[in-house]
Design a protein around this motif. Structure first.
Motif, PDB file in Angstrom:
ATOM      1  N   ALA A  50       0.672  -1.696   0.068  1.00  0.00           N
ATOM      2  CA  ALA A  50       0.059  -0.325   0.021  1.00  0.00           C
ATOM      3  C   ALA A  50       0.669   1.605   0.176  1.00  0.00           C
ATOM      4  O   ALA A  50       0.893   2.189  -0.772  1.00  0.00           O
ATOM      5  CB  ALA A  50      -1.096  -0.407   0.853  1.00  0.00           C
ATOM      6  N   ARG A  51       1.574   1.226   0.747  1.00  0.00           N
ATOM      7  CA  ARG A  51       3.213   2.300   0.718  1.00  0.00           C
ATOM      8  C   ARG A  51       3.801   3.076  -0.319  1.00  0.00           C
ATOM      9  O   ARG A  51       3.699   3.609  -0.892  1.00  0.00           O
ATOM     10  CB  ARG A  51       4.112   1.985   1.843  1.00  0.00           C
ATOM     11  CG  ARG A  51       3.338   2.209   3.669  1.00  0.00           C
ATOM     12  CD  ARG A  51       3.232   3.638   3.727  1.00  0.00           C
ATOM     13  NE  ARG A  51       2.991   3.802   5.584  1.00  0.00           N
ATOM     14  CZ  ARG A  51       2.070   4.361   6.253  1.00  0.00           C
ATOM     15  NH1 ARG A  51       0.678   4.832   5.607  1.00  0.00           N
ATOM     16  NH2 ARG A  51       2.459   4.271   6.886  1.00  0.00           N
ATOM     17  N   ALA A  52       3.491   1.520  -1.101  1.00  0.00           N
ATOM     18  CA  ALA A  52       4.320   1.739  -2.384  1.00  0.00           C
ATOM     19  C   ALA A  52       4.321   2.215  -3.481  1.00  0.00           C
ATOM     20  O   ALA A  52       3.971   2.832  -4.272  1.00  0.00           O
ATOM     21  CB  ALA A  52       5.387   0.000  -3.203  1.00  0.00           C
ATOM     22  N   LEU A  53       2.282   1.829  -3.601  1.00  0.00           N
ATOM     23  CA  LEU A  53       1.408   2.394  -4.599  1.00  0.00           C
ATOM     24  C   LEU A  53       1.797   3.885  -4.174  1.00  0.00           C
ATOM     25  O   LEU A  53       0.932   4.572  -5.594  1.00  0.00           O
ATOM     26  CB  LEU A  53       0.067   2.324  -4.399  1.00  0.00           C
ATOM     27  CG  LEU A  53      -0.034   0.665  -4.435  1.00  0.00           C
ATOM     28  CD1 LEU A  53      -1.961  -0.228  -3.589  1.00  0.00           C
ATOM     29  CD2 LEU A  53       0.077  -0.050  -6.065  1.00  0.00           C
ATOM     30  N   GLY A  54       1.427   4.657  -3.005  1.00  0.00           N
ATOM     31  CA  GLY A  54       1.326   5.956  -2.945  1.00  0.00           C
ATOM     32  C   GLY A  54       3.388   6.622  -3.055  1.00  0.00           C
ATOM     33  O   GLY A  54       3.063   7.698  -3.632  1.00  0.00           O
ATOM     34  N   GLU A  55       3.605   5.701  -3.614  1.00  0.00           N
ATOM     35  CA  GLU A  55       5.024   5.996  -4.150  1.00  0.00           C
ATOM     36  C   GLU A  55       4.826   6.221  -6.176  1.00  0.00           C
ATOM     37  O   GLU A  55       5.870   7.152  -5.906  1.00  0.00           O
ATOM     38  CB  GLU A  55       6.735   5.275  -4.128  1.00  0.00           C
ATOM     39  CG  GLU A  55       6.404   5.479  -2.178  1.00  0.00           C
ATOM     40  CD  GLU A  55       7.711   4.683  -1.553  1.00  0.00           C
ATOM     41  OE1 GLU A  55       7.963   4.029  -2.633  1.00  0.00           O
ATOM     42  OE2 GLU A  55       7.607   5.063  -0.150  1.00  0.00           O
ATOM     43  N   LEU A  56       4.191   4.737  -5.848  1.00  0.00           N
ATOM     44  CA  LEU A  56       4.141   4.858  -8.115  1.00  0.00           C
ATOM     45  C   LEU A  56       3.337   5.884  -8.627  1.00  0.00           C
ATOM     46  O   LEU A  56       3.276   5.829  -9.658  1.00  0.00           O
ATOM     47  CB  LEU A  56       4.334   3.596  -8.095  1.00  0.00           C
ATOM     48  CG  LEU A  56       5.284   2.228  -7.284  1.00  0.00           C
ATOM     49  CD1 LEU A  56       4.677   0.973  -7.719  1.00  0.00           C
ATOM     50  CD2 LEU A  56       6.573   2.715  -8.546  1.00  0.00           C
ATOM     51  N   ARG A  57       2.091   6.974  -7.328  1.00  0.00           N
ATOM     52  CA  ARG A  57       1.270   6.885  -8.399  1.00  0.00           C
ATOM     53  C   ARG A  57       1.128   8.542  -7.540  1.00  0.00           C
ATOM     54  O   ARG A  57       1.415   8.501  -6.560  1.00  0.00           O
ATOM     55  CB  ARG A  57      -0.288   6.363  -8.125  1.00  0.00           C
ATOM     56  CG  ARG A  57       0.160   4.916  -9.243  1.00  0.00           C
ATOM     57  CD  ARG A  57      -0.197   5.825 -10.380  1.00  0.00           C
ATOM     58  NE  ARG A  57      -0.612   4.570 -11.424  1.00  0.00           N
ATOM     59  CZ  ARG A  57       0.456   3.953 -12.135  1.00  0.00           C
ATOM     60  NH1 ARG A  57       1.782   3.649 -11.926  1.00  0.00           N
ATOM     61  NH2 ARG A  57       0.289   2.745 -12.810  1.00  0.00           N
ATOM     62  N   LYS A  58       0.743   9.106  -7.907  1.00  0.00           N
ATOM     63  CA  LYS A  58       0.665  10.504  -7.231  1.00  0.00           C
ATOM     64  C   LYS A  58      -0.632  11.189  -6.853  1.00  0.00           C
ATOM     65  O   LYS A  58      -2.027  11.405  -6.866  1.00  0.00           O
ATOM     66  CB  LYS A  58       0.690  11.578  -8.804  1.00  0.00           C
ATOM     67  CG  LYS A  58       2.002  11.944  -9.035  1.00  0.00           C
ATOM     68  CD  LYS A  58       1.834  12.896 -10.214  1.00  0.00           C
ATOM     69  CE  LYS A  58       3.206  13.733 -10.630  1.00  0.00           C
ATOM     70  NZ  LYS A  58       3.114  14.687 -11.664  1.00  0.00           N
TER      71      LYS A  58
END
Length: 403
Positions: free
Chosen positions: A156-164
């Motif tokens: 979940a944290r990674a998704l926030g880094e991969l998308r704005k």
């Protein structure tokens, strides 16, 4: 002296979600500096600005960026076969007791790598973002052991880094009973409180703590233990409450000053009064109500009577709400629950921000808040709850930049 800005949107209409109704400002402008709203108001009252890009919106509407404040977006596999079983007469409870439901997703999620979870979850996130969502909450709860719960939250944290997009995480170890617990819910809750939650919190993966207080989930007393563990770690709580029955979960989460109680089809007046007194938000999830073909409506009139703030979310999950459209959730909130379009829009902005503990940062258009915007090709904000399967988004702005 002219105020320095980074960007100015002009010739627009604002639905600020401040004050009464939509909080409309006609013939308006909005400026951003450093990713924060620095000025907004009628264009004929606009001060002198220096620098920055000016964008003429041609009369388009700006709302706060939408917020999906309840999702289970990170998981592996799908449960289409169970959907077919329900259409053939099986109930959600029967499927769960037979080893389906949440625990079937647990098996798939445990088997998936973090990279697999990210790959499978990104398309769901992209669909949600495409309708103007700039903040999304993502729960764990398909691991039910320490390594997998942490793996989900890391994804979940990674998704926030991969998308704005801003991702807010909720630990949901008390979601269901894993097979290895052999029916011992109390022993499993011990592991949640002593092992899973402390490990996830120590890794910086937890923004809030959730639980499923229900006959097929966990009792009021067991949920209390989870909340006490969260309190000891300084973490806020929220709760899946009163979806299938009334176990007084709404009053329990309110007792702990919880951020939200979610679902609430079976909540009573006492629970709502406790929520109102505590400032706990009701998060309504019409996607699950629709998908499970429920007929017991949440008491919207009682929520209004007790002045309980009402948020709306997709509840994106593989078993009871495979929904990735916040606009459809708004439409369902109006058509199924008889909320008004104003309430629905406030439910995915103002009140959704409160449900995440972020009301000081997002959820309305006002100076000092993050410049997270949704720009719409519409004639009136009611259109956002009206159309089915049509996306009128013109632009999505995160931190003052196109996203």
């Amino acid at each position: 002296m002219a105020q320095k800005i980074d960007r100015l949107w002009r010739n627009c209409r604002l639905a600020t979600l401040q004050g009464e109704g939509y909080g409309v400002i006609e013939k308006a402008a909005l400026a951003t500096t450093g990713g924060v709203i620095s000025w907004l108001g009628p264009e004929d009252e606009m001060p002198e600005f220096n620098g920055g890009e000016t964008i003429d919106l041609g009369g388009r509407w700006i709302t706060p960026g939408l917020i999906d404040c309840h999702t289970h977006l990170v998981y592996a596999g799908n449960r289409a076969p169970e959907f077919e079983q329900r259409l053939n007469g099986a109930t959600y409870e029967e499927i769960s007791k037979a080893g389906g439901g949440i625990v079937s997703t647990v098996r798939a999620t445990r088997a998936a790598s973090k990279a697999d979870l990210i790959k499978q979850s990104l398309p769901r996130l992209d669909h949600i973002m495409a309708e103007g969502v700039t903040t999304v909450e993502i729960k764990s709860g398909y691991g039910l052991d320490t390594p997998t719960e942490c793996k989900m939250l890391e994804a979940a944290r990674a998704l926030g880094e991969l998308r704005k997009v801003r991702v807010v995480t909720s630990f949901l170890g008390a979601h269901a009973l894993p097979a290895e617990a052999e029916g011992d819910k109390d022993a499993y809750i011990d592991r949640v409180c002593r092992e899973q939650l402390p490990a996830a919190a120590a890794a910086g993966l937890v923004d809030a703590v959730d639980a499923f207080c229900e006959g097929i989930g966990f009792s009021n007393a067991q949920t209390r233990r989870v909340f006490e563990a969260a309190r000891a770690l300084g973490l806020p709580v929220k709760l899946h409450a009163e979806q299938l029955s009334n176990l007084n979960g709404a009053a329990l989460v309110a007792e702990f000053g919880g951020l939200s109680a979610d679902h609430l089809e079976y909540v009573d007046a006492a629970g709502l009064k406790a929520m109102a007194d505590a400032g706990t938000v009701a998060v309504l999830l019409p996607g699950a109500f629709y998908f499970l073909r429920d007929t017991h409506l949440p008491p919207i009139a009682l929520m209004r009577k007790h002045n309980v703030a009402m948020a709306v979310a997709t509840d994106c999950n593989p078993g009871s709400s495979p929904l990735t459209s916040i606009l459809l959730a708004m439409n369902m909130a109006c058509t199924l629950f008889q909320m008004t379009p104003v309430e629905a829009l406030a439910g995915v902005t103002l009140h959704a921000a409160k449900a995440l503990g972020l009301a000081d940062e997002i959820g309305t258009l006002e100076p000092g808040k993050a410049c997270d915007l949704a720009i719409w090709d519409i004639a009136h904000p009611a259109e956002l709850s009206y159309a089915i399967g049509f996306n009128p988004l013109s632009a999505r702005i995160k931190g003052g930049l196109n996203a």
